[in-house]
Design an enzyme around this catalytic site. Structure first.
Site, short mmCIF file in Angstrom:
data_model
loop_
_atom_site.label_atom_id
_atom_site.label_comp_id
_atom_site.label_asym_id
_atom_site.label_seq_id
_atom_site.Cartn_x
_atom_site.Cartn_y
_atom_site.Cartn_z
CG LEU A 56 -2.12 -0.99 1.13
CD1 LEU A 56 -2.93 -0.93 2.42
CD2 LEU A 56 -3.01 -0.71 -0.07
CG HIS A 225 6.45 -13.38 -4.87
ND1 HIS A 225 7.65 -13.97 -4.57
CD2 HIS A 225 6.47 -12.16 -4.30
CE1 HIS A 225 8.37 -13.12 -3.85
NE2 HIS A 225 7.68 -12.03 -3.66
CG ASP A 298 4.38 -8.83 -5.18
OD1 ASP A 298 4.45 -7.86 -4.41
OD2 ASP A 298 5.38 -9.39 -5.67
O1 DOR Z 1 8.54 -6.92 -7.71
C1 DOR Z 1 8.38 -6.79 -6.52
N1 DOR Z 1 8.07 -5.60 -5.97
N2 DOR Z 1 8.52 -7.86 -5.74
C2 DOR Z 1 8.54 -7.74 -4.40
O2 DOR Z 1 8.71 -8.72 -3.75
C3 DOR Z 1 8.40 -6.44 -3.75
C4 DOR Z 1 7.69 -5.49 -4.61
C5 DOR Z 1 7.80 -4.06 -4.16
O3 DOR Z 1 7.69 -3.77 -2.96
O4 DOR Z 1 7.95 -3.18 -5.02
ZN ZN Z 2 8.26 -10.43 -2.66
#
Ligand code: DOR
Ligand code: ZN
Length: 424
Positions: A56, A225, A298
């Site tokens: 968020l 994921h 995600d």
């Molecule tokens: O691609 C990703 N972005 N994988 C993650 O595990 C974290 C997330 C992020 O917080 O931007």
């Molecule tokens: Zn992650």
């Protein structure tokens, strides 16, 4: 709110019923007083969707999303509860930060459950105050965004989590195999430079290590994921041994493949990366047979300035809340791999169970239960427009694709949190 009568709606199991809503609850339609009518012939009512993996981005000094916009996007996507990951700025790693999150989420458009970090500031070195956060109601701990690399520390976190009755989630990415600049899966370029290579083994080696730690500690492990066939094999083995492991797959790993990385578009940079067709088939079948327990988005909105960079320095992540159900319908239901009952299980009942939500989310739609549901029309389709979104994130990997557009209305404990203009 006035009483509401939803007539002739189809439940996930195929039964057609009338649903009455009075105050916050589902009631016997005979008990309603002059209800407002929604004629729902041909529509399906699903229990409110629950996302175990949402970013968020609040608090943050330069937020790519706020709790208000992120939960409004959740409602648009049919979600009534989201777990807010701890990799905010500051990180949610103390009891007072968890309290601050709870205060911030009071006016949200969905229930927000706070995820606590496993280590202080996600440093991977010092355990956070998990007991203090547990006392604030936190049930799920994860350093998501980073992998807890130190096996000894992970084992201690698992022992503590078990004692606290909590679950730990691992972002499985061995950073010695796939580091901060990594983005390229091996199927794309076997001879790629080390610093940008993100080999499949960087994921499944950590999955294998952590299911062993779960066997050792009897702590509940949740694998975030899952993106590879090899990880699926390890999880299948672990479940066959009765190890208390659960796993999630994202909508983007169900639909999209590494071929998209041939474009120069950093929207498609994500951790773990998009993978081969074989991996995509493996995660689809694992979701269908229950080896992978749930779909989790995600949802990872980023500022345009953080995406508008060369691939190695662009931030990884893509938005997901608004199109998650559409993608699951497209990849799993319309292909015959899953029924709507399976969707209810994998996107509502099971994530609520894994996250141990204490409010009544993820419940069957029967009188006496909260009126927490999403009304869908599986026949609607649209061309996705990233600029017509509720989320502030424009890093939408589905932009320009034709997909189902099923969500017509979302109710959270009787409160209307989303209503499509298409619903008369
Ligand atoms: O691609 C990703 N972005 N994988 C993650 O595990 C974290 C997330 C992020 O917080 O931007
Ligand atoms: Zn992650």
């Amino acid at each position: 709110m006035a009483d509401l009568l939803i007539t002739d709606v189809t439940l996930p199991d195929g039964r057609r019923v009338d649903l009455g809503i009075h105050d916050q609850m589902l009631v016997d339609p005979a008990d309603l007083i002059r209800p407002t009518l929604i004629r729902a012939s041909g529509l399906i009512a699903l229990p409110g969707l629950v996302d175990l993996h949402t970013h968020l981005r609040e608090p943050s000094p330069h937020p790519a999303e706020t709790i208000a916009t992120g939960t409004a996007a959740a409602a648009r996507g049919g979600f009534t509860a989201v777990f807010a990951m701890a990799n905010t700025n500051p990180v949610t790693d103390t009891a007072s930060r968890a309290r601050d999150m709870a205060a911030r989420t009071r006016a949200a458009s969905a229930e927000v459950l706070t995820v606590g970090a496993i280590t202080d500031g996600l440093d991977g070195a010092t355990l956070s105050d998990m007991a203090g956060m547990r006392a604030e109601g936190v049930t799920y701990f994860s350093d998501d965004g980073r992998c807890v690399m130190d096996a000894g520390l992970m084992r201690r976190a698992m022992l503590d989590a078990r004692a606290l009755g909590a679950v730990v989630g691992q972002h499985c990415q061995d950073h010695t195999l796939a580091g901060a600049d990594a983005y390229l899966p091996d199927c794309c370029s076997p001879a790629s430079e080390d610093s940008i290579a993100w080999p499949w083994s960087a994921e499944s080696t950590i999955v294998a290590r952590d299911v062993q730690l779960s066997l050792d500690t009897r702590a509940r492990l949740h694998v975030c994921h899952v993106s590879t066939a090899e990880s699926v094999d390890v999880i299948r083995w672990a479940k066959s041994r009765g190890i208390p492991v659960t796993a999630e797959v994202t909508p983007h790993h169900l639909l999209l493949g590494a071929d998209l990385l041939a474009s120069a578009d950093t929207t498609f940079k994500v951790n773990p990366p998009l993978r081969s067709d074989e991996d995509r088939d493996a995660v689809r079948h694992a979701l269908a047979d229950g080896t992978i327990d749930i779909v989790a988005t995600d949802h990872a909105p980023h500022l345009a300035s953080d995406k508008d960079k060369p691939f190695p320095s662009a931030k990884p992540g893509m938005v997901g809340l608004e199109w998650a159900l559409a993608v699951v319908q497209h990849t799993m239901v319309d292909t015959g791999l899953m029924t709507w009952t399976d969707v209810a299980r994998r996107m509502s009942h099971e994530p609520a169970r894994i996250g141990q939500i204490s409010s009544r989310q993820g419940r069957p739609l029967t009188p006496g239960e909260p009126a927490t549901l999403t009304l869908i029309d599986p026949a609607r389709r649209t061309v996705v427009d990233r600029d017509a979104a509720v989320t502030q994130g424009r890093n939408n990997p589905y932009h320009g694709m034709e997909l189902p557009d099923p969500i017509l209305a979302t109710f959270w404990a009787g409160r209307s949190t989303y209503r499509s203009p298409a619903l008369m």
